[in-house]
Motif scaffolding. Sequence first.
Motif, PDB file in Angstrom:
ATOM      1  N   GLU A   3      54.488  54.488  30.284  1.00  0.00           N
ATOM      2  CA  GLU A   3      54.274  54.998  28.929  1.00  0.00           C
ATOM      3  C   GLU A   3      55.158  56.208  28.640  1.00  0.00           C
ATOM      4  N   TYR A   4      55.262  57.133  29.600  1.00  0.00           N
ATOM      5  CA  TYR A   4      56.135  58.292  29.402  1.00  0.00           C
ATOM      6  C   TYR A   4      57.593  57.858  29.257  1.00  0.00           C
ATOM      7  N   ALA A   5      58.024  56.919  30.073  1.00  0.00           N
ATOM      8  CA  ALA A   5      59.411  56.451  30.009  1.00  0.00           C
ATOM      9  C   ALA A   5      59.683  55.717  28.697  1.00  0.00           C
ATOM     10  N   ALA A   6      58.718  54.938  28.221  1.00  0.00           N
ATOM     11  CA  ALA A   6      58.883  54.257  26.929  1.00  0.00           C
ATOM     12  C   ALA A   6      58.983  55.283  25.804  1.00  0.00           C
ATOM     13  N   HIS A   7      58.161  56.315  25.897  1.00  0.00           N
ATOM     14  CA  HIS A   7      58.229  57.398  24.906  1.00  0.00           C
ATOM     15  C   HIS A   7      59.596  58.069  24.948  1.00  0.00           C
ATOM     16  N   LEU A   8      60.081  58.381  26.136  1.00  0.00           N
ATOM     17  CA  LEU A   8      61.383  59.030  26.252  1.00  0.00           C
ATOM     18  C   LEU A   8      62.485  58.132  25.705  1.00  0.00           C
ATOM     19  N   ARG A   9      62.425  56.849  25.992  1.00  0.00           N
ATOM     20  CA  ARG A   9      63.390  55.881  25.436  1.00  0.00           C
ATOM     21  C   ARG A   9      63.425  55.991  23.918  1.00  0.00           C
ATOM     22  N   ASP A  10      62.249  55.995  23.303  1.00  0.00           N
ATOM     23  CA  ASP A  10      62.176  56.033  21.845  1.00  0.00           C
ATOM     24  C   ASP A  10      62.577  57.392  21.286  1.00  0.00           C
ATOM     25  N   VAL A  11      62.269  58.464  22.008  1.00  0.00           N
ATOM     26  CA  VAL A  11      62.680  59.810  21.582  1.00  0.00           C
ATOM     27  C   VAL A  11      64.202  59.917  21.605  1.00  0.00           C
ATOM     28  N   LEU A  12      64.830  59.452  22.682  1.00  0.00           N
ATOM     29  CA  LEU A  12      66.291  59.529  22.752  1.00  0.00           C
ATOM     30  C   LEU A  12      66.942  58.698  21.651  1.00  0.00           C
ATOM     31  N   THR A  13      66.363  57.557  21.347  1.00  0.00           N
ATOM     32  CA  THR A  13      66.866  56.728  20.247  1.00  0.00           C
ATOM     33  C   THR A  13      66.716  57.476  18.927  1.00  0.00           C
ATOM     34  N   ARG A  68      69.411  70.330  22.697  1.00  0.00           N
ATOM     35  CA  ARG A  68      68.643  71.047  23.720  1.00  0.00           C
ATOM     36  C   ARG A  68      67.181  70.578  23.724  1.00  0.00           C
ATOM     37  N   TYR A  69      66.647  70.316  22.545  1.00  0.00           N
ATOM     38  CA  TYR A  69      65.286  69.793  22.441  1.00  0.00           C
ATOM     39  C   TYR A  69      65.210  68.428  23.129  1.00  0.00           C
ATOM     40  N   GLY A  70      66.242  67.612  22.965  1.00  0.00           N
ATOM     41  CA  GLY A  70      66.313  66.328  23.670  1.00  0.00           C
ATOM     42  C   GLY A  70      66.321  66.520  25.182  1.00  0.00           C
ATOM     43  N   LEU A  71      67.036  67.543  25.643  1.00  0.00           N
ATOM     44  CA  LEU A  71      67.037  67.853  27.074  1.00  0.00           C
ATOM     45  C   LEU A  71      65.630  68.207  27.530  1.00  0.00           C
ATOM     46  N   HIS A  72      64.921  68.999  26.728  1.00  0.00           N
ATOM     47  CA  HIS A  72      63.553  69.334  27.113  1.00  0.00           C
ATOM     48  C   HIS A  72      62.712  68.075  27.262  1.00  0.00           C
ATOM     49  N   GLU A  73      62.861  67.145  26.351  1.00  0.00           N
ATOM     50  CA  GLU A  73      62.109  65.889  26.456  1.00  0.00           C
ATOM     51  C   GLU A  73      62.409  65.193  27.783  1.00  0.00           C
ATOM     52  N   VAL A  74      63.694  65.102  28.129  1.00  0.00           N
ATOM     53  CA  VAL A  74      64.100  64.459  29.381  1.00  0.00           C
ATOM     54  C   VAL A  74      63.482  65.192  30.572  1.00  0.00           C
ATOM     55  N   GLN A  75      63.654  66.484  30.602  1.00  0.00           N
ATOM     56  CA  GLN A  75      63.207  67.308  31.720  1.00  0.00           C
ATOM     57  C   GLN A  75      61.687  67.336  31.825  1.00  0.00           C
ATOM     58  N   HIS A  76      61.013  67.517  30.702  1.00  0.00           N
ATOM     59  CA  HIS A  76      59.564  67.666  30.720  1.00  0.00           C
ATOM     60  C   HIS A  76      58.859  66.363  31.101  1.00  0.00           C
ATOM     61  N   HIS A  77      59.323  65.255  30.544  1.00  0.00           N
ATOM     62  CA  HIS A  77      58.638  63.995  30.847  1.00  0.00           C
ATOM     63  C   HIS A  77      58.872  63.541  32.280  1.00  0.00           C
TER      64      HIS A  77
END
Length: 182
Positions: A66-76, A157-166
């Motif tokens: 679920e976290y990875a699916a969320h990150l996929r959609d956030v990066l998109t 940078r916010y995108g980086l936080h998403e990657v790092q945090h998840h």
Amino acid sequence: MSTIEPDTRDWAAVLDEGCEECGFTGNEDLLGVRTTIAEAAAAWTPSLGAPNASERIREDRWSTVEYAAHLRDVLTEFRARTLLMLAEEAPTLPNFDGDAVAVESDYRSQNSADVLAGLETAAAAYAATLADIGEDQWRRTGLRADGREFTIASLTRYGLHEVQHHLHDVTSPDVTSPDITA
């Protein structure tokens, strides 16, 4: 099946305050950010390959899938926002409700291999878009629906936080806050 409470925190505040949970400072170098985003999916491979990747270890937390699916959609979404900011002067950025997307897309029943493939595609596409940003374009702006202004640099940078945090969410068992909105 339990339902996770929607997260109402404004996670964009990490740009100003940093994030003690994952170590994000908000001052990360943009060239390093592009590289980290490009390599994001590879960092998820071991976690998504685990036999329990689809299981919620705690009732109040998403599974690794679920976290990875969320990150996929956030990066998109962040790539789309970046492209919009490049195409228009100070556009209003489309809303992204991570909780609603998780339910609508049924993250909980997605296959880890498919999610990893989607994450690889999303990370590569976003990194490629970032690689084409010219020095003067990093300051282009866009407004979130609530009025918060982002530059392409701060959004990145916010995108980086998403990657790092998840990734921290799935590799650190003591994390307590479900971070699910962008």
